[in-house]
Design an enzyme around this catalytic site. Sequence first.
Site, PDB file in Angstrom:
ATOM      1  N   SER A 106      -9.689  -1.636   6.964  1.00 39.25           N
ATOM      2  CA  SER A 106      -9.206  -1.281   5.626  1.00 39.25           C
ATOM      3  C   SER A 106      -8.421  -2.366   4.917  1.00 39.25           C
ATOM      4  O   SER A 106      -8.095  -2.212   3.743  1.00 39.25           O
ATOM      5  CB  SER A 106      -8.352  -0.007   5.705  1.00 39.25           C
ATOM      6  OG  SER A 106      -9.163   1.090   6.032  1.00 39.25           O
ATOM      7  N   LYS A 139       0.852  -1.182   0.000  1.00 41.16           N
ATOM      8  CA  LYS A 139       0.000   0.000   0.000  1.00 41.16           C
ATOM      9  C   LYS A 139       0.892   1.236   0.000  1.00 41.16           C
ATOM     10  O   LYS A 139       1.951   1.249   0.633  1.00 41.16           O
ATOM     11  CB  LYS A 139      -0.892  -0.044   1.245  1.00 41.16           C
ATOM     12  CG  LYS A 139      -2.013   0.967   1.290  1.00 41.16           C
ATOM     13  CD  LYS A 139      -2.859   0.725   2.548  1.00 41.16           C
ATOM     14  CE  LYS A 139      -3.989   1.735   2.665  1.00 41.16           C
ATOM     15  NZ  LYS A 139      -4.808   1.478   3.886  1.00 41.16           N
ATOM     16  N   SER A 177      -9.659   1.138   2.883  1.00 40.43           N
ATOM     17  CA  SER A 177      -8.856   1.982   2.014  1.00 40.43           C
ATOM     18  C   SER A 177      -7.816   1.213   1.198  1.00 40.43           C
ATOM     19  O   SER A 177      -7.232   1.768   0.267  1.00 40.43           O
ATOM     20  CB  SER A 177      -8.146   3.051   2.856  1.00 40.43           C
ATOM     21  OG  SER A 177      -7.262   2.468   3.792  1.00 40.43           O
TER      22      SER A 177
END
Length: 524
Positions: free
Chosen positions: A199, A98, A175
């Site tokens: 997330s 990420k 996310s």
Amino acid sequence: MFAAPTTDQIHALARHLGLTLSPEDILVYRRALTEQLGAMEAFLNERLDESPPELRYPVRGPGERPSEESDPYNAWVWRCDIGGSTEGLLAGKTVSFKDHIEVAGLPVSWGSKVLDDVIASVDASVVERVLAEGGRVVGKNTHHGFSGLRSIGGGLGDYWDAVNPRNPVRQAGGSSSGPAAAVAAGDVDIAIGGDQGGSIRQPAAHCGILGLKPTFGLVSHAGAFYGGEPSIDHLGPMARTVEDIALALQAVAGYDGRDSRQGRDIPDSIDVLSPLHTGVRGLRVGLLDEGFSAPHDERITQAVVETVEALRDAGAIVSTVSVPEHHSVLAPAGALQLAGFRAVRGAGPFVLERDDHVPLALVAAMNRAWTDHADQMAAYLKLSWMLGEFAHRTFRGTVYAKAHNVRRSFVRAYDRALREVDVLAMPTCLALAPVVDGPGEFRQAWRREIDVLAEVFPHYRNVQPFNYTGHPALAVPCGEVDGTPISVQLVGKALDEATLLRVAKAITSTSSASPSHLTKERHD
């Protein structure tokens, strides 16, 4: 050369801080402030050694931003090819991260063009450990950053939004949307995501893969940044198979001394691979009654119950358990997250790093984004900032303190249930992934981004509590409804990821994991 504060600026700041200064006082303070700021500037200009630590695996190219043609699911911010050791647990595996996780030599944009030019100077602990175990780092993935990409439902964002490879008309979740899409599409074997309120697990559920939020502190957060409450922040693996989740966790887990969130209970290393194939005979799996009682899609809850009940055939003991506190945990968890968001924004990024290199360029860029580019941020972020600030002014920090203080009672509540059973089971998300909305007109889009918070509530109802309590939680695919993946969440005792993975292995190994009434068509 810095600009000395004017008398008007000092007067305005004093009023903001609740100070009463006379014109004569302001002149005295102006002289002192100018002297002290000058001393700080002199310190910043000194030629002192502040070079980052030497990279353990320094050989790497710069990589490139992928083209639209090479990235059909919008999963990648940057592609690269970085190798480390030639052997280890992850030898032959490709791994991505990420975008809030630092990979030295690569951009760390955190989902915002405000940070487009910032280049990481160190490897996060998880990156270094992946390379040490033979993993090949192949890039960084999109996610909801400062700008709030469109998977949250608002239709605003600096960058493209990840497309759900399993059903492109539905959202990929967030996310960690890019990592989930990259794994689901088969672009990468393992992705390391971040989880503050679901997330990792929510996008894993929406994209039909596995996603693990480990026990709090088990995986070092050093070299990763998120702008919210640090006591609920986790890094964890996302993958298509239980084996890859286990390999990744064993490779990156353990105490490393760079993250002050890691307590003395965190071991130097763990073993989740040895027991992985030992089956679930005798294991006690409890369906969490309160995990099914919020507004939900009956097709999802039925499939989750069938999936768990099928474990009886493998020798598991299945029962129903109750944790009444599951109904009330979101109030303190949400309050802590919002109040912590405000605190970290004031203190600046990387406040909890220890004995490590703090990247000046990234710190400056982050603070610049918060102060100079606030209007470019997503509507839900603005709401979070304002709510945190008004709560602090109204309640004088007591909400933050109480949310910390009562956490122990919620931890004990789940621990009591986990003395009756070895694993808690419930739907990861109680509703299907929302349908993708077009960006629309700007004002309409940002207003929808505020309104959509209530709409996405069912997607976080069962996941956010375990960021607050720190228990390990694993999202496991268990079929499809209307061509959209659904998922069961397994929650276990602190530092007992091995048991979660054993149960997940049993679920994914049985045909009962995908009940016959569910569709299995893949939308590519």
